[in-house]
Design a protein around this motif. Structure first.
Motif, PDB file in Angstrom:
ATOM      1  N   TRP A 198       0.818  -1.205   0.000  1.00  0.00           N
ATOM      2  CA  TRP A 198       0.000   0.000   0.000  1.00  0.00           C
ATOM      3  C   TRP A 198       0.860   1.266   0.000  1.00  0.00           C
ATOM      4  CZ3 TRP A 198      -4.936  -0.053  -1.163  1.00  0.00           C
ATOM      5  CH2 TRP A 198      -5.667  -1.227  -0.974  1.00  0.00           C
ATOM      6  N   ASP A 199       1.891   1.274   0.808  1.00  0.00           N
ATOM      7  CA  ASP A 199       2.723   2.464   0.907  1.00  0.00           C
ATOM      8  C   ASP A 199       4.116   2.072   1.364  1.00  0.00           C
ATOM      9  OD1 ASP A 199       2.365   1.897   3.609  1.00  0.00           O
ATOM     10  OD2 ASP A 199       0.775   3.378   3.827  1.00  0.00           O
ATOM     11  N   ASP A 200       4.919   3.110   1.645  1.00  0.00           N
ATOM     12  CA  ASP A 200       6.298   2.843   2.033  1.00  0.00           C
ATOM     13  C   ASP A 200       6.429   2.405   3.485  1.00  0.00           C
ATOM     14  OD1 ASP A 200       5.473   5.256   3.009  1.00  0.00           O
ATOM     15  OD2 ASP A 200       7.385   6.272   2.687  1.00  0.00           O
ATOM     16  N   GLU A 201       5.322   2.480   4.261  1.00  0.00           N
ATOM     17  CA  GLU A 201       5.368   2.060   5.648  1.00  0.00           C
ATOM     18  C   GLU A 201       5.006   0.584   5.825  1.00  0.00           C
ATOM     19  OE1 GLU A 201       2.826   4.626   7.797  1.00  0.00           O
ATOM     20  OE2 GLU A 201       4.086   6.406   7.510  1.00  0.00           O
ATOM     21  N   THR A 202       4.657  -0.081   4.742  1.00  0.00           N
ATOM     22  CA  THR A 202       4.296  -1.502   4.825  1.00  0.00           C
ATOM     23  C   THR A 202       5.535  -2.333   5.130  1.00  0.00           C
ATOM     24  OG1 THR A 202       2.539  -1.149   3.186  1.00  0.00           O
ATOM     25  CG2 THR A 202       3.259  -3.423   3.581  1.00  0.00           C
ATOM     26  N   ASP A 203       5.368  -3.270   6.037  1.00  0.00           N
ATOM     27  CA  ASP A 203       6.481  -4.156   6.422  1.00  0.00           C
ATOM     28  C   ASP A 203       6.648  -5.208   5.313  1.00  0.00           C
ATOM     29  OD1 ASP A 203       8.395  -5.686   7.580  1.00  0.00           O
ATOM     30  OD2 ASP A 203       7.270  -6.113   9.409  1.00  0.00           O
ATOM     31  N   MET A 204       7.679  -5.039   4.501  1.00  0.00           N
ATOM     32  CA  MET A 204       7.869  -5.930   3.356  1.00  0.00           C
ATOM     33  C   MET A 204       8.345  -7.314   3.779  1.00  0.00           C
ATOM     34  SD  MET A 204       6.840  -4.066   0.960  1.00  0.00           S
ATOM     35  CE  MET A 204       7.276  -5.085  -0.416  1.00  0.00           C
ATOM     36  N   VAL A 205       9.045  -7.388   4.910  1.00  0.00           N
ATOM     37  CA  VAL A 205       9.480  -8.708   5.387  1.00  0.00           C
ATOM     38  C   VAL A 205       8.276  -9.542   5.786  1.00  0.00           C
ATOM     39  CG1 VAL A 205      10.821  -9.914   7.139  1.00  0.00           C
ATOM     40  CG2 VAL A 205      11.694  -7.776   6.144  1.00  0.00           C
ATOM     41  N   GLU A 206       7.338  -8.915   6.484  1.00  0.00           N
ATOM     42  CA  GLU A 206       6.125  -9.615   6.889  1.00  0.00           C
ATOM     43  C   GLU A 206       5.284  -9.960   5.664  1.00  0.00           C
ATOM     44  OE1 GLU A 206       3.416 -11.450   9.433  1.00  0.00           O
ATOM     45  OE2 GLU A 206       5.485 -10.806   9.737  1.00  0.00           O
ATOM     46  N   LEU A 207       5.245  -9.028   4.719  1.00  0.00           N
ATOM     47  CA  LEU A 207       4.474  -9.287   3.484  1.00  0.00           C
ATOM     48  C   LEU A 207       5.012 -10.532   2.770  1.00  0.00           C
ATOM     49  CD1 LEU A 207       3.248  -6.714   0.923  1.00  0.00           C
ATOM     50  CD2 LEU A 207       4.540  -8.662   0.126  1.00  0.00           C
ATOM     51  N   GLU A 208       6.313 -10.650   2.638  1.00  0.00           N
ATOM     52  CA  GLU A 208       6.889 -11.817   1.949  1.00  0.00           C
ATOM     53  C   GLU A 208       6.609 -13.096   2.725  1.00  0.00           C
ATOM     54  OE1 GLU A 208      11.199 -13.467   0.214  1.00  0.00           O
ATOM     55  OE2 GLU A 208      11.033 -11.468   1.122  1.00  0.00           O
TER      56      GLU A 208
END
Length: 274
Positions: A198-208
């Motif tokens: 959604w934005d730059d504050e999204t936790d990409m590690v958790e997303l993966e």
């Protein structure tokens, strides 16, 4: 001188005949005197003619002697040539005799082979064919009779047909069993997905981590990496291998977009058959 004397004999009018006769007479007298031991010296214009006549006689005798020798040599050469010709004829006759002997031997060998083949054909029951039209017709008629006999099948033919059918069925069953044991080829594909947050504050590690928790039969996740998009926002590009009969792109998109707290959208970047 010889040609001059010959030309003089051909002239129809001979004005110097008396001089020649006189010179001939003196020449004969001189020869007679020499034989008698006397030497008679002659002078005058006839002495020159006498010497010329003597010289002409010697020339004639020499030419006759050389002609005789030439005839003898030619006769000798002719004899030698005839001898060589006879030798050649004898050699040719010998070669012809040898060729006749070889031909006879070959003819005898061929006759023996023909007799042997004929005996073998008789022992094998093969009909003899002499190459004539009548023999060809006989063989063709015999073939037609054999074809007619094929329609008269007895019990032994029925048993042979049943055995052949049984053997064929057994071979088909063995082939089907072997084919069933062989593993079937599974169609697979390699898919690369872009997962956008959604934005730059999204936790990409958790997303993966949550994306990799999506699992089903025929799905295997591969490598993933973060790639910049814009304004500090990054997307997750991840690959996976799926079995085409079990997993499709629709299933992956639905399962990943269900993570709505982290995922905004999913795009298929690449789809390759393996």
């Amino acid at each position: 001188m010889k040609m001059a004397a010959h030309q003089m004999t051909l002239d129809s009018v001979w004005f110097d005949k008396f001089r020649v006769e006189d010179a001939e007479r003196q020449y004969q007298e001189r020869l007679a005197s020499q034989h008698a031991g006397l030497v008679v010296e002659s002078s005058g214009p006839t002495s020159h003619i006498v010497s010329e006549i003597e010289r002409a006689r010697q020339t004639i005798q020499s030419s006759l002697r050389s002609d005789f020798l030439g005839v003898g040599l030619s006769v000798g050469v002719g004899v030698d040539t005839a001898g060589v010709s006879n030798q050649r004829i004898e050699a040719v006759e010998k070669e012809n005799k040898l060729l006749r002997e070889v031909t006879e031997d070959l003819r005898a060998s061929v006759s023996m082979l023909i007799a042997r083949v004929t005996a073998l054909e008789k022992s094998a029951g093969t009909p003899q064919v002499n190459g004539t039209k009548e023999a060809a017709k006989a063989v063709e008629a015999a073939g037609d009779d054999d074809d007619d006999d094929d329609f008269n099948l007895d019990d032994s033919d029925d048993e042979d047909a049943e055995e052949v059918a049984k053997l064929k069925a057994e071979r088909l069953a063995a082939y089907a069993a072997k084919k069933a044991k062989k593993p079937a080829l599974i169609a697979k594909s390699n898919i690369i997905l872009d997962v956008k947050p959604w934005d730059d504050e999204t936790d990409m590690v958790e997303l993966e981590r949550q994306v990799r928790e999506v699992s089903t039969d025929g799905l295997k996740w591969g490598t993933g990496k973060l790639m910049p998009v814009a304004y500090g926002i990054k997307k997750l590009q991840i690959s996976c291998v799926v079995e085409d009969d079990k997993v499709g792109t629709d299933f992956l998109e639905e399962e990943i977009t269900a993570l709505e707290d982290y995922v905004q959208s999913v795009d298929v970047v690449a789809f390759n058959k393996i």
